[in-house]
Design an enzyme around this catalytic site. Structure first.
Site, PDB file in Angstrom:
ATOM      1  N   CYS A  71       0.856  -1.186   0.000  1.00  0.00           N
ATOM      2  CA  CYS A  71       0.000   0.000   0.000  1.00  0.00           C
ATOM      3  C   CYS A  71       0.897   1.243   0.000  1.00  0.00           C
ATOM      4  O   CYS A  71       2.037   1.201   0.458  1.00  0.00           O
ATOM      5  CB  CYS A  71      -0.874  -0.017   1.247  1.00  0.00           C
ATOM      6  SG  CYS A  71      -2.003   1.393   1.366  1.00  0.00           S
ATOM      7  N   ASP A  73       0.580   3.677   1.832  1.00  0.00           N
ATOM      8  CA  ASP A  73       0.568   4.218   3.194  1.00  0.00           C
ATOM      9  C   ASP A  73       1.990   4.531   3.688  1.00  0.00           C
ATOM     10  O   ASP A  73       2.876   3.677   3.625  1.00  0.00           O
ATOM     11  CB  ASP A  73      -0.107   3.195   4.123  1.00  0.00           C
ATOM     12  CG  ASP A  73      -0.487   3.789   5.465  1.00  0.00           C
ATOM     13  OD1 ASP A  73       0.415   4.318   6.155  1.00  0.00           O
ATOM     14  OD2 ASP A  73      -1.672   3.747   5.825  1.00  0.00           O
ATOM     15  N   ARG A  75       3.182   4.704   6.524  1.00  0.00           N
ATOM     16  CA  ARG A  75       3.643   4.022   7.746  1.00  0.00           C
ATOM     17  C   ARG A  75       4.312   2.680   7.463  1.00  0.00           C
ATOM     18  O   ARG A  75       4.742   1.995   8.377  1.00  0.00           O
ATOM     19  CB  ARG A  75       2.455   3.834   8.701  1.00  0.00           C
ATOM     20  CG  ARG A  75       1.888   5.164   9.179  1.00  0.00           C
ATOM     21  CD  ARG A  75       0.527   4.992   9.826  1.00  0.00           C
ATOM     22  NE  ARG A  75      -0.488   4.593   8.872  1.00  0.00           N
ATOM     23  CZ  ARG A  75      -1.765   4.390   9.180  1.00  0.00           C
ATOM     24  NH1 ARG A  75      -2.165   4.528  10.424  1.00  0.00           N
ATOM     25  NH2 ARG A  75      -2.640   4.050   8.253  1.00  0.00           N
ATOM     26  N   HIS A 126      -2.101  -4.345   5.182  1.00  0.00           N
ATOM     27  CA  HIS A 126      -1.772  -3.861   6.529  1.00  0.00           C
ATOM     28  C   HIS A 126      -3.014  -3.496   7.311  1.00  0.00           C
ATOM     29  O   HIS A 126      -4.084  -3.256   6.735  1.00  0.00           O
ATOM     30  CB  HIS A 126      -0.820  -2.661   6.445  1.00  0.00           C
ATOM     31  CG  HIS A 126      -1.441  -1.423   5.868  1.00  0.00           C
ATOM     32  ND1 HIS A 126      -1.879  -0.381   6.644  1.00  0.00           N
ATOM     33  CD2 HIS A 126      -1.699  -1.069   4.588  1.00  0.00           C
ATOM     34  CE1 HIS A 126      -2.366   0.579   5.859  1.00  0.00           C
ATOM     35  NE2 HIS A 126      -2.282   0.186   4.611  1.00  0.00           N
ATOM     36  N   CYS A 129      -5.770   0.231   7.233  1.00  0.00           N
ATOM     37  CA  CYS A 129      -5.613   0.707   5.847  1.00  0.00           C
ATOM     38  C   CYS A 129      -6.743   1.683   5.488  1.00  0.00           C
ATOM     39  O   CYS A 129      -7.926   1.317   5.545  1.00  0.00           O
ATOM     40  CB  CYS A 129      -5.608  -0.485   4.884  1.00  0.00           C
ATOM     41  SG  CYS A 129      -5.376   0.018   3.168  1.00  0.00           S
TER      42      CYS A 129
HETATM   43 ZN   LIG Z   1      -3.318   0.992   3.087  1.00  0.00          ZN
END
Ligand SMILES: [Zn+2]
Length: 234
Positions: A71, A73, A75, A126, A129
């Site tokens: 993803c 993302d 993090r 994850h 999300c």
């Molecule tokens: Zn995500």
């Protein structure tokens, strides 16, 4: 006579590649951007202090064993794997969705398998999300909505079971199912089946990354041969 640097700057007026004293078109740096440039110098210093040829070796070519599909993302940097530059070929998008007919991820997979001969394709979902959470809402998402619809389709397939779960469990389970669906879509790609039929060593699998603990765990969906696909179809 113009120097090489000046030649480049005349061709590309917005370049920051400015010889001393010459007017530059680059706007004043923001603090964060300045910090990143400073960090970059430090990263290079750290790398080359233990391995002076680190960057020179990278410039010779890449031989990663892993294609990581994750993803977008912020993090989940690929550094969670502890591997270094040159070790992982990467594709990322919102909610690590791999579609059968997507040119973008399809090209990445083809290059990774046919040219780089990666041994592992890992799709990594994850917890927490945002893309998965958005798929559970009815909000109008504009351009992004078309992408999120792919996760909504996964939800519909498993709605009966997912509806029974608490909010956190539902989102985590949907992230897992969405990751598994991406793995299924990858193993049905002719690039993969052809590689296996030629005897190429290749595993396609799904992982979950827990943002709250930093831990990776494998999902029960690893494919290593054409036989594994046949088992799935039974
Ligand atoms: Zn995500």
């Amino acid at each position: 006579m113009l120097t090489v640097n000046e030649n480049i700057q005349n061709l590309i007026p917005f370049t920051s590649f400015s010889p001393e004293g010459k007017k530059t078109y680059v706007k004043e740096d923001h603090d964060l951007l300045k910090q990143i440039m400073e960090n970059n110098k430090q990263v290079i210093k750290n790398k080359t202090s233990t391995n002076p040829n680190f960057y020179k070796n990278l410039a010779k070519g890449q031989h990663p064993k892993v294609l990581f599909i994750g993803c977008s993302d912020s993090r989940i940097p690929v550094s969670v794997t502890g591997l270094d530059a040159g070790d992982i070929f990467v594709h990322r998008n919102i909610a690590n969705v791999v579609l059968k007919n997507d040119l973008n991820s399809g090209s990445v997979i083809q290059y990774a398998v046919e040219h780089l001969k990666v041994e592992y394709i890992i799709v990594c979902g994850h917890t927490h999300c945002g893309g998965v959470a958005a798929s559970l809402e009815d909000e109008e998402l504009g351009f992004m909505g078309g992408w999120i619809n792919n996760i909504k389709n996964v939800y519909r397939q498993h709605e009966h079971d997912l509806k029974k779960l608490s909010d956190y469990d539902k989102k985590t389970a949907l992230s897992e199912l969405n990751t598994v669906q991406s793995v299924f879509n990858i193993v049905s790609n002719p690039v993969i089946t052809e590689a296996w039929s030629k005897g190429q060593k290749l595993s396609v699998l799904g992982w979950m990354y827990e943002i709250e603990t930093g831990k990776l765990r494998e999902l029960d969906c690893r494919f290593e041969s054409l036989d594994d696909i046949k088992k799935m179809k039974k």
